[in-house]
Design an enzyme around this catalytic site. Sequence first.
Site, short mmCIF file in Angstrom:
data_model
loop_
_atom_site.label_atom_id
_atom_site.label_comp_id
_atom_site.label_asym_id
_atom_site.label_seq_id
_atom_site.Cartn_x
_atom_site.Cartn_y
_atom_site.Cartn_z
N GLU A 174 -1.89 -37.94 26.47
CA GLU A 174 -1.97 -37.11 25.33
C GLU A 174 -0.98 -36.85 24.38
O GLU A 174 -0.28 -35.67 24.48
CB GLU A 174 -2.40 -35.66 26.09
CG GLU A 174 -3.86 -35.70 26.92
CD GLU A 174 -4.35 -34.46 27.36
OE1 GLU A 174 -3.83 -33.42 27.04
OE2 GLU A 174 -5.57 -34.37 27.92
N GLU A 380 -9.19 -37.90 32.36
CA GLU A 380 -9.30 -36.60 32.73
C GLU A 380 -10.38 -35.75 32.39
O GLU A 380 -11.11 -36.11 31.30
CB GLU A 380 -8.07 -35.75 31.96
CG GLU A 380 -6.69 -36.07 32.86
CD GLU A 380 -5.72 -35.18 32.23
OE1 GLU A 380 -6.00 -34.20 31.60
OE2 GLU A 380 -4.53 -35.82 32.16
C1 FCB Z 1 -4.71 -31.72 29.90
C2 FCB Z 1 -3.26 -32.12 30.59
C3 FCB Z 1 -3.40 -32.00 32.13
C4 FCB Z 1 -4.09 -30.58 32.57
C5 FCB Z 1 -5.43 -30.46 31.68
C6 FCB Z 1 -6.17 -29.25 32.12
O1 FCB Z 1 -4.42 -31.36 28.45
O2 FCB Z 1 -3.14 -33.61 30.52
O3 FCB Z 1 -2.02 -32.02 32.64
O4 FCB Z 1 -3.04 -29.81 32.27
O5 FCB Z 1 -5.11 -30.59 30.34
#
Ligand code: FCB
Length: 474
Positions: A174, A380
């Site tokens: 990110e 994620e």
């Molecule tokens: C993302 C992050 C991760 C976590 C999630 C909830 O933005 O990459 O580390 O905090 O959110």
Amino acid sequence: MTVTTPSVPVHRALPAGFAWGAATAAYQIEGAVTEGGRTPSIWDTFSHTPGKTENGDTGDTAVDHYHRFRDDVRLMADLGLTTYRFSLAWPRIQPTGRGPASQAGLDFYRALTDELLSHGITPVATLYHWDLPQELEDAGGWPHRDTAHRFAEYTALAAEALGDRISTWTTLNEPWCSAFLGYGSGVHAPGRTDPADALKAAHHLNLGHGLAVGALRAALPGASRIAVSLNLHAVRPLSDHPDDLEAARRIDAVGNRVFTSPMFKGRYDEDLLKDTAHVVRWEELVHDGDLAEISRPIDLLGLNYYNPTVVSSAENAKNLARHDGHGDSPHSPWPGSEDVAFHRANDDLTAMGWPIDPTGLSDTLTALHREFGLPLLVTENGAAFEDVLDADGAVHDPERIRYLESHLGAVADAIEAGADVRGYYLWSLMDNFEWAYGYGKRFGIVHVDYATQKRTPKSSARWYSQVIRRGGLA
Ligand code: FCB
């Protein structure tokens, strides 16, 4: 944890060989911040600065994974995970961000990966999940071009030492958050608030990614796979009004295409350069050869998805409340987008206040497939809820099961529509340090009692385990 193989038929099978994973990040779980020669990162400094995190929480101890990793890997094996995405802490592997690798740092990740491999779990390493060595921030941080070169040097050290046992690597996690929350709105470390620095950071993160891809290709065996994890915003205009479409275009430019165009098309888009021309001098920022470096081919594109982003022009908004889900700050993380208002997609919210809408995931995967044609990973996806430990010591989290089920359904939809999605990494394996929100927001499928470090699989862990064993949704 005992999991019985269910007899429920599979109605939505995911493809054979689909990678079933969970994800974490070093600073959120490891603790042991002064052990093995590790030096402070920007997150140590930031979390120790009064007022920057909820309750003044820090990652000093986190969930003590540094000492408990063997038990944690056993837990993953019990769950049936086939893969695990974690991050390498730069200040552990190359303390201070310069010079040779630390033996103790490498040994920790060697032991962790050996443990994973011995349980048949494929390790996926993220090189940068936000923990820039503080010394590099003191030298200018990501707005400073040299940081990209430092990142490539650290990457080479990590790949040379660990490339024999880790075959899938992710460069950045990110970069939008690193650049725009770290240097724009300041809600993330290092907490700076200058829109020009945010754009400079974005370019140097892109450059760091490209240089790191080069370093990885040079150091890794041929069959290794290189990825990047982007939190691409599923941007939707509030209405078909031309001003709202214009707001969506702007946010897509500075939220998404600022990374995907240089990485996959070897250019910064004209509209982005125009929107932000008053903020930064792109012609000085981008040097000859940078775009060729940034657009080195990679093997997989990782998408981190939580919720869609609904925007309108400020004039079409009832008020200017900024529901962009990225934390409160008087400073915007959206350079050049002062006239854009953010709205919640709906009122079905997680404990983060993030709207639940899985169609943003299927739409984004399908769009990425069409536009870039790369194999995809969901690196994620998950949700925080107000979990409670029952008197009987169990945690029942039906909302999380509902969230995960609907989002895995969205992955299945995207695959049916033709997207080549190779795996899914749920965020997160266990409750952990949720950045500026501290320990108050629980994303894990495994509950952690922070006083005792006791791990308790929630009902969502049992559910996920059954999904993995079945190879799909019931
Ligand atoms: C993302 C992050 C991760 C976590 C999630 C909830 O933005 O990459 O580390 O905090 O959110």
